[in-house]
Write a protein that holds these residues in place. Structure first.
Motif, PDB file in Angstrom:
ATOM      1  N   GLY A  81      14.322  13.273  -2.083  1.00  0.00           N
ATOM      2  CA  GLY A  81      15.138  12.175  -2.568  1.00  0.00           C
ATOM      3  C   GLY A  81      15.118  10.980  -1.632  1.00  0.00           C
ATOM      4  N   GLY A  82      15.977  10.038  -1.897  1.00  0.00           N
ATOM      5  CA  GLY A  82      15.946   8.785  -1.163  1.00  0.00           C
ATOM      6  C   GLY A  82      16.814   8.719   0.070  1.00  0.00           C
ATOM      7  N   SER A 136      13.018   7.906  -5.122  1.00  0.00           N
ATOM      8  CA  SER A 136      13.839   7.379  -4.027  1.00  0.00           C
ATOM      9  C   SER A 136      15.276   7.080  -4.447  1.00  0.00           C
ATOM     10  N   GLU A 137      15.608   7.299  -5.723  1.00  0.00           N
ATOM     11  CA  GLU A 137      16.987   7.062  -6.157  1.00  0.00           C
ATOM     12  C   GLU A 137      17.832   8.311  -5.901  1.00  0.00           C
ATOM     13  N   GLY A 138      19.131   8.172  -6.067  1.00  0.00           N
ATOM     14  CA  GLY A 138      20.018   9.318  -5.931  1.00  0.00           C
ATOM     15  C   GLY A 138      20.531   9.503  -4.519  1.00  0.00           C
ATOM     16  N   ASP A 139      21.409  10.500  -4.368  1.00  0.00           N
ATOM     17  CA  ASP A 139      22.065  10.708  -3.086  1.00  0.00           C
ATOM     18  C   ASP A 139      21.801  12.102  -2.514  1.00  0.00           C
ATOM     19  N   LYS A 140      20.728  12.749  -2.969  1.00  0.00           N
ATOM     20  CA  LYS A 140      20.381  14.070  -2.462  1.00  0.00           C
ATOM     21  C   LYS A 140      19.047  14.016  -1.724  1.00  0.00           C
ATOM     22  N   PRO A 141      18.951  14.725  -0.585  1.00  0.00           N
ATOM     23  CA  PRO A 141      17.668  14.729   0.133  1.00  0.00           C
ATOM     24  C   PRO A 141      16.598  15.532  -0.585  1.00  0.00           C
ATOM     25  N   TYR A 142      17.012  16.544  -1.386  1.00  0.00           N
ATOM     26  CA  TYR A 142      16.052  17.381  -2.112  1.00  0.00           C
ATOM     27  C   TYR A 142      16.531  17.591  -3.551  1.00  0.00           C
ATOM     28  N   GLN A 197      12.195  10.582   2.991  1.00  0.00           N
ATOM     29  CA  GLN A 197      12.104   9.189   2.557  1.00  0.00           C
ATOM     30  C   GLN A 197      11.635   8.301   3.698  1.00  0.00           C
ATOM     31  N   LEU A 198      12.201   8.517   4.886  1.00  0.00           N
ATOM     32  CA  LEU A 198      11.824   7.708   6.051  1.00  0.00           C
ATOM     33  C   LEU A 198      10.379   7.972   6.446  1.00  0.00           C
ATOM     34  N   ILE A 199       9.960   9.233   6.390  1.00  0.00           N
ATOM     35  CA  ILE A 199       8.574   9.579   6.705  1.00  0.00           C
ATOM     36  C   ILE A 199       7.626   8.862   5.751  1.00  0.00           C
TER      37      ILE A 199
END
Length: 331
Positions: free
Chosen positions: A225-226, A244-250, A231-233
């Protein structure tokens, strides 16, 4: 991938570790009364928990591989009296000797009893699951027993927006462990490596390639996710995350949405019982994925999941992805 050391062998392993660790852990522990206290108490706030240290911790339990590697890189490896997991096959060469001298307490996380039996004064974890309340080793429980805890902020619940989070974590660990210079050197090295890759891409006029980060799943694919470190990588590596949207890393998604977004590249995270080769074979056979440019052009990069955590390994994953997707930028 992991080898379990029975509790009956723990003492022997600890003795072997003392002999191999260079600066002897035995010397550090036996001289507990001579530990230099801080001139002034050191107070930090980690994941909204405040803790004050009057002297550097001398008995550390590290719960994750990337945490163990990081502590060794900073210069505190000789104080690690036990670690979770710990028997991975691809340890960073620069820390391998010291890493393998540390007793591995369990195939995965050690139990409450295994932790407290070692009488640590600090437990450091790189994932929230290390402090699982249901398993009896929550931060509250450990701190109530007089054991300080530290969790890498990647798992504090606020995502990983930029490198300042890593810099804060490493700076705090450097202060409380009394290895500030080692922590600064490690942070500077990671930032320099990331900057070098990004500079090379910018100089080559690279634009990001729409990329699907494939974690796992067949019925429902899981991706990056974003808000997480992935996302940073991707941003540093010139791989534009198509989720990249949303609030979850996976987050989980669907093959239909993937078909609509038409990724031009795929990064496969390699871990667990399903090999990267099997994941790739499934993607190639999946009818919707077969319509994407990424599969048609065979533009697939494999990266170990171990390189997707808050550590020096994130710089390795950035360079791996960047060189595979943009080889012309590196000559």
């Amino acid at each position: 991938m992991f080898r379990h050391h029975p509790r009956t062998a723990l003492a022997a392993l600890l003795v072997a570790g003392l002999a191999l660790a260079g600066c002897s852990r035995g010397e550090a522990l036996e001289s507990g009364g001579t530990v230099e206290p801080f001139a002034e108490p050191v107070t930090i706030t980690n994941c909204e928990r405040e803790a004050t240290y009057t002297e550097p911790p001398q008995r550390i339990v590290s719960m994750n591989d990337h945490v163990t590697e990081t502590l060794i890189q900073m210069g505190a490896g000789d104080r690690i009296v036990g670690m979770g997991y710990g028997e991975q096959n691809d340890v960073l060469p620069e820390v391998a000797d010291q890493f393998h001298a540390i007793p591995s307490l369990a195939d995965e996380y050690p139990t409450w009893e295994q932790i407290v039996d070692l009488e640590p004064d600090l437990v450091v974890a790189g994932m929230r699951s290390a402090f699982d309340e249901k398993e009896g080793r929550s931060r509250d429980a450990l701190e109530a027993a007089g054991i300080n805890t530290f969790l890498f902020s990647e798992y504090c619940g606020e995502g990983f927006p930029d490198l300042s989070m890593l810099e804060t974590d490493f700076s705090q660990l450097g202060r409380v462990l009394g290895v500030e210079q080692g922590a600064r050197d490690l942070t500077d090295r990671i930032r320099a490596q990331l900057t070098d890759v990004r500079t090379a891409l910018d100089a080559a006029g690279v634009t990001g390639i729409p990329t699907f980060f494939y974690d796992s799943g067949e019925a429902e694919p899981m991706t990056i996710g974003g808000v997480g470190i992935g996302q940073l990588i991707g941003e540093y590596a010139g791989a534009d995350n198509i989720f990249s949207e949303g609030d979850k890393p996976y987050p989980k998604t669907t093959w239909e949405v993937l078909g609509e977004r038409q990724p031009e590249a795929i990064v496969v995270l390699d871990y667990g019982a399903t090999s990267a080769e099997d994941k790739i074979a499934y993607l190639r056979a999946q009818p919707i994925m077969a319509t994407t440019p990424a599969i048609r052009d065979d533009r697939i990069v494999v990266v170990p999941l171990a390189d997707f955590f808050e550590s020096s390994r994130m710089a390795t994953s950035v360079e791996t992805i960047a060189r595979e997707l943009h080889p012309h930028a590196f000559g």
